[in-house]
Scaffold this active site. Structure first.
Site, PDB file in Angstrom:
ATOM      1  N   ASP A 130     -48.771 -25.809  13.683  1.00  0.00           N
ATOM      2  CA  ASP A 130     -48.742 -25.139  14.982  1.00  0.00           C
ATOM      3  C   ASP A 130     -47.607 -25.735  15.815  1.00  0.00           C
ATOM      4  O   ASP A 130     -46.473 -25.781  15.342  1.00  0.00           O
ATOM      5  CB  ASP A 130     -50.128 -25.255  15.638  1.00  0.00           C
ATOM      6  N   HIS A 186     -55.170 -19.215  11.009  1.00  0.00           N
ATOM      7  CA  HIS A 186     -54.180 -20.106  11.621  1.00  0.00           C
ATOM      8  C   HIS A 186     -54.364 -21.573  11.264  1.00  0.00           C
ATOM      9  O   HIS A 186     -53.392 -22.322  11.165  1.00  0.00           O
ATOM     10  CB  HIS A 186     -54.259 -19.954  13.141  1.00  0.00           C
TER      11      HIS A 186
END
Length: 342
Positions: A120, A319
């Site tokens: 991320d 994610h």
């Protein structure tokens, strides 16, 4: 050291209960002030950098795997998170400062170089570290967020146009100091649970449901989060660890990363279009918006990451790749690291 007991120590206890666990917690001096890190194993240094809203604990399944494979695995709390220092100034969270934190950690650990792996925001920090300090970063692993060279339009202009007048993109929503904190901090645990679920493959909203990346006028980001069970990768104890840290530190340090994107654009202007030339690896989730929105960046890897070893999109993964699919990610990481160090 006077560290409050609850989330951080609970996370340590959960990890130490595993037979192979031998975690070492320490703090080192860095431009941020102090950076907290957790290390396991001996051998070549692999620095693990988390994203939003996480902590060193997001690498809990990688630390023992990398240690067992013969590496010194070190997961940090990025400045503003966990037990690391939290500078007060908003502009203390610009990319240049976070890169220098990574360099300081490598040197504080007595090493001359490291492989940096990030997820991320940590992916973007790892990439910038490799770009700005090739003498320190010998290889870079990018999880979830693809590498896109510096340049292009001003970020605030781009994000301001996403969604149009009917809804606001979450990055724009995070810009105003205090606004997102007012939503999140009264009930950190449930907000985190919803945010994690919204971006996880097994709990994310269906295509015909409201997109959790957007805020409708007069509403909150959490209004589009799914209601229901936690994602399979997240136990109640894991959630307690994350929530406990943010209940103690607040969210401002973490959110300030988003509030520096225009500063980063200006700071990195001299590196417009620059490729990363060190060996690289990319792992993303096929169901992650980061990989679909940035598909063009992945397609450009032959130019932007000329020494890329492999690019993997994990089917049925969202994610939180290293937490959703730890065994697969660990296998990909250790195979790649073996090639880097061969």
């Amino acid at each position: 050291m006077g560290i409050p007991r609850l989330s951080a120590n609970r996370g340590e206890a959960l990890m130490q209960s595993e037979p192979t666990a031998a975690l070492r917690h320490r703090t080192v001096e860095a431009p941020a002030g102090r950076l907290h890190l957790v290390e396991q194993g001996t051998g070549p240094l692999v620095l693990l950098v988390h994203g939003f809203p996480e902590s060193w604990y997001s690498w809990r399944r990688q630390l023992p795997a990398l240690a067992a494979a013969g590496y010194r695995a070190v997961a940090i709390d990025v400045r503003g998170y966990g037990r690391s220092s939290k500078p007060a100034a908003t502009d203390a969270y610009r990319m240049l400062d976070l890169v220098e934190d990574n360099v300081a950690v490598v040197r504080a650990l007595g090493e001359e170089s490291a492989v940096i792996v990030g997820h991320d925001w940590g992916s973007t920090i790892a990439a910038a570290s490799a770009l700005l300090h090739p003498e320190i970063v010998r290889a870079v692993g990018l999880l979830s967020v693809p590498y896109a060279p510096p340049g292009g339009p001003r970020p605030s202009d781009v994000f301001g146009r996403i969604g149009g007048p009917e809804q606001e993109f979450y990055v724009s929503y995070f810009q105003e100091p205090g606004r997102a904190e007012t939503e999140i901090e009264p009930d950190v645990r449930s907000w985190l649970a919803g945010f994690y679920a919204a971006l996880s493959a097994d709990t994310m909203p269906a295509h015909d449901e409201p997109d959790p990346h957007f805020v409708a006028p007069g509403c909150r980001l959490r209004d589009h989060f799914p209601a229901g069970p936690l994602p399979a990768w997240l136990t109640e104890d894991d959630l307690d660890v994350y929530a406990g840290e943010f209940e103690r530190t607040g969210l401002t340090g973490a959110l300030n990363r988003y509030r520096n994107m225009d500063r980063d654009w200006e700071d990195l202007a001299p590196h417009h279009g620059a490729p990363i030339t060190q060996p690289a690896l990319f792992i993303g989730g096929a169901l992650d918006a980061s990989t679909t929105w940035m598909a063009d960046a992945i397609d450009a890897y032959s130019t932007t990451l000329p020494a890329l070893s492999a690019s993997h999109l994990l089917d049925g993964c969202g994610h939180w790749v290293q937490q959703e699919r730890p065994d697969e990610v660990n296998s990909l990481l250790t195979d790649w690291l073996a090639s880097v160090h061969s």
